[in-house]
Every structure is written in structure tokens, then in C-alpha cells.
Enzyme design. Structure first.
Site, PDB file in Angstrom:
ATOM      1  CD  GLU A  70      24.629  41.072 -17.117  1.00  0.00           C
ATOM      2  OE1 GLU A  70      24.407  40.801 -17.548  1.00  0.00           O
ATOM      3  OE2 GLU A  70      25.723  39.810 -17.822  1.00  0.00           O
TER       4      GLU A  70
ATOM      5  CB  CYS B 114      21.422  39.198 -23.885  1.00  0.00           C
ATOM      6  SG  CYS B 114      19.402  38.159 -24.147  1.00  0.00           S
ATOM      7  CE1 TYR B 115      18.818  44.745 -29.431  1.00  0.00           C
ATOM      8  CE2 TYR B 115      21.114  45.319 -29.098  1.00  0.00           C
ATOM      9  CZ  TYR B 115      19.791  45.784 -29.940  1.00  0.00           C
ATOM     10  OH  TYR B 115      19.626  46.455 -30.711  1.00  0.00           O
TER      11      TYR B 115
ATOM     12  CG  HIS C 181      21.914  38.538 -18.700  1.00  0.00           C
ATOM     13  ND1 HIS C 181      21.895  39.695 -19.151  1.00  0.00           N
ATOM     14  CD2 HIS C 181      20.920  37.884 -19.732  1.00  0.00           C
ATOM     15  CE1 HIS C 181      20.911  40.381 -20.421  1.00  0.00           C
ATOM     16  NE2 HIS C 181      19.874  39.075 -20.097  1.00  0.00           N
TER      17      HIS C 181
ATOM     18  CG  ASP D 155      27.496  57.767  -1.072  1.00  0.00           C
ATOM     19  OD1 ASP D 155      27.691  57.037  -0.361  1.00  0.00           O
ATOM     20  OD2 ASP D 155      25.879  57.654  -0.922  1.00  0.00           O
TER      21      ASP D 155
ATOM     22  CE  LYS E 271      26.158  53.656   0.500  1.00  0.00           C
ATOM     23  NZ  LYS E 271      25.667  54.796   0.322  1.00  0.00           N
TER      24      LYS E 271
ATOM     25  N   GLY F  32      20.114  43.875 -23.408  1.00  0.00           N
ATOM     26  CA  GLY F  32      18.577  45.418 -23.642  1.00  0.00           C
ATOM     27  C   GLY F  32      16.933  44.703 -23.893  1.00  0.00           C
TER      28      GLY F  32
END
Length: 521
Positions: free
Chosen positions: A179, A87-88, A177, A235, A377, A60
């Protein structure tokens, strides 16, 4: 027998990182269901209600040492759950449990390398002690003292506590990070946390999701009737087929053809859904109405407002003719839901609003059915394949709701729409012939509001210029232009100029996002 694909869950507490969605995607890619909840909505009670097997605290933009900055519920650390702070998330865990975080001039942004000092379950079978590994850092504060019971097991030049672990509790923190793709083994680290530390089974699949969602739809709808706005995009198509599998003829789809679709698209929608899937389909050709009101309008926002207003009016007209519908189905996706929730509750923080999130006009007096609102998605595409929807629909590039109206800067006319459709179809045909369609996130042609002088044979021409756009991306939030070779661009341009009357010049857009957007308007 009904499976329980979401028995194992991971809760992600969002502190406002721009890449929090990537954490959820990585967890789901490992076969475990995850959800993102804003920190200010997370309480001990909500955690118990969600019943996760582990909790991840995201990064964040805030600084832990400031007052009134985001925190995890204090009771989280007494619930016996595995916790991973990123991280944060690592910093607030340290601050809340008795460590110390300070501002520093030794900031780390971008690629960095961590030195692994000890073994740790978080990187078991991935990293080895004594080795260096590439990670991605993005922080300006620094942990100078970890809480009692914690120790560092990996460090970097500017982060002595790049990876920390608790001696007896399943608490872990990483300053980088995992991710993002720039942390090369980051997905494996998250997988270790989810599977080896949190003990998740990894049995969340599209087949199981399909089975559970069908049961949910049947329970919600009962013997009621559902109408669904079908655009032909991924979608709404997947939502329609899934709902039809659940309730059959209780579903009616309404396809409003606004005249702004790609070449042959309207015919494909009717053939696929009415003829192949035997779904009750109302096809309303409203192209004269839409194009009539759009003609001559050149402001992008005015175009969008006209299209949005007319779509609702036409849809409501057709819904009223059907009568007796209790539910409206929408193809709302998880990123729509996340992005439509303002992080701090203030109006300035919401990135964008979505027309299909947040309710209906009260006069419609219907409840929402949103079977895809838990999916990203790429997961929707996987579900579509599971449902047997043709690849040329589930694998189709994203297409904006306003359609070709925002690929026609300047005033809209039928003539210009026809020119653009032809150019776009040739461009996509060349991409498919080059076997590049599935490599590219999105590709399309734009008809520019300028005319240029050209020579064809012995005649002077004064026709439109066309721009071609193609980008690569994982989620549409950032994008790079696709590096076609010049032979490809030459072939595509030559075909467009020779086959499309009204275009005499072709350009290629090499702008990335940011600073540009993917669409032109």
C-alpha cells in the site's frame, strides 16, 4: 435507474497498522469500494452482513507468537472468500492455519528487494520470475513454516516467505507493504487482488456515489428539515450542495463568521452558496463576539475551547430562530470516523478526537446526516467537482476550524488579524502565479509574537516577523516542507514587507511532520 456502485466491496480488517488507510485508498483508486473494520469488531456474522468479494488483513504492531494478540475470525478461512494478508496479516493467517512464526534478530525495516521465484496471480503482468523488485518492509517477526497447502513464490534476504500462496484456495500473503509508495508496483498488486482474484468490476465512481447518496438522503430525511453548519471549507461545502441537490429548500445552511477567516472568504461563501446554488443561507457575523473573548488569550488550547464553545452557542441561537429542524448535517469524513474509534477500546490509543463525530448535545434533539462519512478527502474533492462546485472551493488547501487564531501565536487582536490576512493573501497569490498551488498540500502565513528592528528608507522600524509555511503530503498524517527556490521566497518576502504595514521580516519554515506539526498551534 439507480446504480449499485457498492455491489462489489472489499473488507479490510485492521490490526493497527499506521498505514491501513492507504490500503483502502489504493483499493478505491482502482474503482472498488472498501471499508476498514477494527479486528475486534469483525465476526463471521459481520463479514456476511458486509458481503465482501474479498478480505484484506492489514499489518499491525503486535507479535503473533505472543498470547492474546489480534486474530482474524477463524471462520473467515472457511467462507470461500479470497484473502490477502499483509505483513502481520500474513503472519496471523499462517499462525491460525497451522504455520509457525517466531521472533528474530534479522529485522527488516525500510527498502528491501524480493526475488520472484514463480508466477502468481497476485503479480500477474506486473512481476516476472527470476527478477528482483523493490518493496517496503516493516516487521520484526519471521515466518519459518507456512501452513499445509501453502508455498513461497517470492523471497527476500530476511524473509523466505515474502509472498505465499495456497495451492487450491484464493489465499495470499505478502511480508511487505504494497500500500505504500516505496513498494513501487504495490498499487498494481492490490489491483490484481481486487480485480483478478476477487473478481470486482471496478465500477465505483463519484457519479454513482452521488446518485446513491442522494437516494439515501431522501430516504433518511423524508419531509423533514435539515440545518447544516457551513464553514466555506471543502467538506461542509460539498455536503451542503449534495444535500441541497437531494432535498432542496428543506435544507438551511448556517454560516457562523467568527472573524478568523482568510481575506475575502466570508464574502465568497455568501456569493457561492446563496447566489450561485440558491441554498437558503443564514449568515451570522459574530466576529465581535469571538474576537472580544479571544483578545489577549495566548494559550492554544484555551483559544480552541473558546472558539468551540462560542461556535456551538451561536449556531444553536441561529438554529433556534429557524425552528423545526429534524436533522443536523455535518461534513464528517472517513478518516474522522476511523481515527475516532479506539483500536482496543482503551482511552490511550485514540490518536485524536473529532468534534463532529460521536453525536450531538442532547438538548439539540436532532439526528445526524453525514453524507461524506464513507469518503476520503481526495474523494470529497472529486465529488465536489461532480456537483459543479467551483475549483477555488473544492481545490482549496485545508483550513483549520479555529481559523487564523492558531496562526497567530500569542495574543489575538483585530490589528494582528488584519496584518496576517494581508500577508497570507500575498503569499497565496505568489504561489498561484508560480503555478504551484495544486502541487502544495497546504500553504499559509503565520504572524509571530515577536517584533524585530528593521530599516525602511531612512526610518527605523520595529514590526512583526512573519513565517511562511508550505508542505507536501498525501493525507496530512506526514508532511515535507515544500522546496521553494530562493527567487520565489525573495519575491514573496519583498511583496509582504512592502505591501503589509506592520511586518518587516519574513522567514520560511523548513520543518517536516514529524517532528513538527503542519499548523503552528
Amino acid at each position: 435507474m439507480l446504480h449499485a456502485p457498492m455491489t462489489d466491496r472489499i473488507l479490510i480488517v485492521d490490526f493497527g497498522s499506521q498505514v491501513t488507510q492507504l490500503i483502502a485508498r489504493r483499493v478505491r483508486e482502482s474503482g472498488v469500494y472498501s471499508e476498514i473494520h477494527p479486528f475486534n469488531k469483525v465476526t463471521e456474522e459481520s463479514i456476511r452482513d458486509f458481503d465482501p468479494k474479498g478480505v484484506i488483513l492489514s499489518g499491525g504492531p503486535a507479535s503473533v507468537h505472543h498470547t492474546d494478540t489480534p486474530r482474524a475470525p477463524d471462520g473467515l478461512f472457511d467462507m470461500g472468500l479470497p484473502v490477502l494478508g499483509i505483513c502481520y496479516g500474513e503472519m496471523t493467517m499462517c499462525a491460525q492455519l497451522g504455520g509457525e512464526v517466531v521472533p528474530t534478530t534479522e529485522r527488516e525495516f525500510g527498502r528491501a528487494f524480493v526475488d520472484v521465484m514463480e508466477d502468481c496471480p497476485l503479480y500477474e503482468d506486473v512481476w516476472q520470475p527470476g527478477e528482483k523488485y523493490q518493496v517496503w518492509m516493516s516487521h520484526g517477526d519471521k515466518i519459518v513454516q507456512v501452513p499445509p497447502g501453502f508455498r513461497a513464490v517470492a523471497s527476500s534476504d530476511s524473509s523466505p516467505f515474502a509472498v505465499i500462496t495456497h495451492e487450491s484456495k484464493p489465499f495470499y500473503g505478502v511480508q511487505f507493504h504494497p500500500e505504500v509508495v516505496h513498494t513501487l508496483e504495490g498499487a498494481q498488486l492490490l489491483k490484481n487482488f481486487v480485480h483478478k482474484i476477487a473478481g470486482c468490476a471496478g465500477d465505483w465512481t463519484m457519479a454513482n456515489f452521488r446518485e446513491e447518496e442522494i437516494a439515501k438522503i431522501r430516504k433518511q430525511v423524508g419531509d423533514g428539515n435539515v440545518i447544516c453548519g457551513l464553514s466555506g471549507g471543502v467538506d461542509s461545502s460539498v455536503a451542503a450542495v449534495l444535500i441541497h441537490e437531494a432535498i432542496g429548500d428543506q435544507l438551511t445552511c448556517i454560516f457562523v463568521d467568527h472573524g478568523l477567516l482568510r481575506q475575502g472568504e466570508a464574502e465568497q461563501v455568501v456569493e457561492t452558496f446563496r447566489d450561485r446554488f440558491n441554498i437558503k443561507l443564514v449568515h451570522r457575523d459574530a466576529s465581535d463576539l469571538f474576537i472580544g473573548e479571544l483578545e489577549g488569550k495566548d494559550d492554544p488550547e484555551e483559544k480552541r475551547k473558546i472558539i468551540g464553545r462560542l461556535f456551538i452557542e451561536v449556531f444553536e441561537e441561529e438554529a433556534a430562530k429557524i425552528g423545526g429542524a429534524d436533522f443536523l448535517a455535518q461534513g464528517t469524513l472517513y478518516p474522522d470516523v476511523i481515527e475516532s474509534v479506539s483500536f482496543t477500546g482503551g482511552p490511550s490509543v485514540t490518536i485524536k478526537s473529532h468534534h463532529n463525530v460521536g453525536g450531538l448535545p442532547e438538548r439539540m434533539n436532532m439526528s445526524l446526516v453525514e453524507p461524506l462519512r464513507e469518503l476520503f478527502k481526495d474523494e470529497v474533492r472529486d465529488l465536489g467537482r461532480e456537483l459543479g462546485i467551483p475549483e477555488d472551493i473544492v481545490g482549496r488547501h485545508p483550513f483549520p476550524g479555529p481559523g487564523l487564531a492558531i496562526r497567530l501565536p500569542g495574543g489575538i487582536t483585530r490589528e494582528k488579524l488584519d496584518i496576517l490576512r494581508q500577508a497570507d493573501a500575498i503569499y497565496i497569490d505568489e504561489i498561484r502565479k508560480a503555478d504551484l498551488y495544486d502541487t502544495i498540500w497546504q500553504a499559509f502565513a503565520v504572524l509571530l509574537p515577536v517584533r524585530t528592528v528593521g530599516v525602511m528608507g531612512d526610518d527605523r522600524t520595529y514590526d512583526y516577523a512573519c513565517a511562511l509555511r508550505a508542505v507536501t503530503s498525501t493525507d496530512g498524517m506526514t508532511a515535507d516542507y515544500f522546496p521553494f527556490d530562493h527567487d520565489f521566497l525573495g519575491r514573496a518576502a519583498n511583496r509582504i514587507i512592502n505591501e503589509v504595514r506592520g511586518i518587516n521580516r519574513v522567514t520560511y519554515d523548513i520543518t517536516s511532520k514529524p517532528p513538527g506539526t503542519i499548523e503552528w498551534e
